[in-house]
Design an enzyme around this catalytic site. Sequence first.
Site, short mmCIF file in Angstrom:
data_model
loop_
_atom_site.label_atom_id
_atom_site.label_comp_id
_atom_site.label_asym_id
_atom_site.label_seq_id
_atom_site.Cartn_x
_atom_site.Cartn_y
_atom_site.Cartn_z
N ARG A 118 79.99 80.39 -6.43
CA ARG A 118 79.87 82.00 -7.10
C ARG A 118 80.22 82.89 -6.47
NH1 ARG A 118 73.26 82.47 -6.34
NH2 ARG A 118 73.29 83.95 -4.38
N LEU A 142 79.44 79.04 -2.39
CA LEU A 142 81.00 78.90 -2.64
C LEU A 142 81.59 78.98 -3.83
CD1 LEU A 142 82.02 76.50 0.15
CD2 LEU A 142 82.40 79.02 0.35
N ASP A 169 75.65 80.86 -14.28
CA ASP A 169 74.88 79.74 -15.04
C ASP A 169 75.28 79.82 -16.53
OD1 ASP A 169 73.94 79.03 -12.75
OD2 ASP A 169 71.90 79.90 -13.14
#
Length: 392
Positions: free
Chosen positions: A287, A285, A135
């Site tokens: 990460r 998918l 993030d």
Amino acid sequence: MSGNMVIIHGGGPTAVINASLYGAVEEAKKHPEVGRIYAAIGGTGGLLHKKLLDLREIPQEELDLLLTSPASAIGTSRDHLEPEDYAAMVPVFEEFGIRYVLLNGGNGTMDTCSRIYEQCCAHGISVMGIPKTMDNDIAVTDHSPGFGSAARYMAVSTAEVCADVRGLPIHIVVIEALGRNAGWVTASSALAADCGVGGPDLIYLPERAFDEAAFLRDVQELIDRKGCGVVVASEGLHDADGKPIVEPVFQVGRAVYFGDVSSHLANLITKKLGYKARSEKPGLLGRASIALQSACDREEAVLAGKLAAEAVVRGESGKMVGFRRLEGEPYRIEPMMIEIEQVMLHEKGMPDSFINEAGNGVTQAFLDWCRPLLGGPLPRLISFTGREEVRS
């Protein structure tokens, strides 16, 4: 001070969390004062249950695979810890002769790191944090390991969707990106344009309150102008009152399972504008992709683990490794040690200078900032649509 080391993973894994593990282990091996190099299998819960694995006993050829293995090879967790749990960790450290503790994770893990540090101060145990989050919302540091690979995945995957829509221009496609309160990964989709077949037409970030009427106007203009298009939206979109635009499916503390934002927006387009739309949601998918792992991200993840191990052995404690970006070209960073209280649970959002005035896209400043983190040029794609010769 001699003793053993333990490495703990926390929170959601990334494509390079194992690279930080590799860096820490390889550095620890260089220091004779470090005995066993334990991994807590399954995060903090594994530590409390004494599920420890000595990584010195793992063959080197298996350790080398950490560089290109997704997720967490030693297991991670989102355990909710009470004060008594933190107090219970010190006896475990002492039982296993642990004098060096490394925690690899994001905002929540850095909060855990701070609390463990407080417990360990009086016991001669040093504690260091290693940043990790796709993030990119950890404060102070320019960016965090895990983001570059997620950004590369998002850019390339969006480019592939853009190529598909360009080849069959019959609908609006809404792609949903991970990112609870920060739009870094969503924004990185704009770099799809580097692949040569165009980028997303509209980008919606959680740093801006979502306005349904404005969204529908944006999409209608896109339909009128192109008859098709690609929209990228954050899973964390919320209205002006802070309410998620789709009710979360599940929420306990900081753990949120968001509703299907992309499906909701595609349905809005179809129902309110009467135009065909579909949704895509890469989810995990985005990460976990090793195929689109960023080389820069991997190298910096190794460096973060190495520097944390090096610092904790020389006696530093209560800090997290961070990166400061140096001015000018080419892209360069310099490491720094950040006091842990400066980063625990302080989420870093996209600055205003990275978001366009309309709130539906990003600026050139963001593209310039993000591009080096993707780890090299993106694959070039080709489309011949738009080159045709039309005769009356």
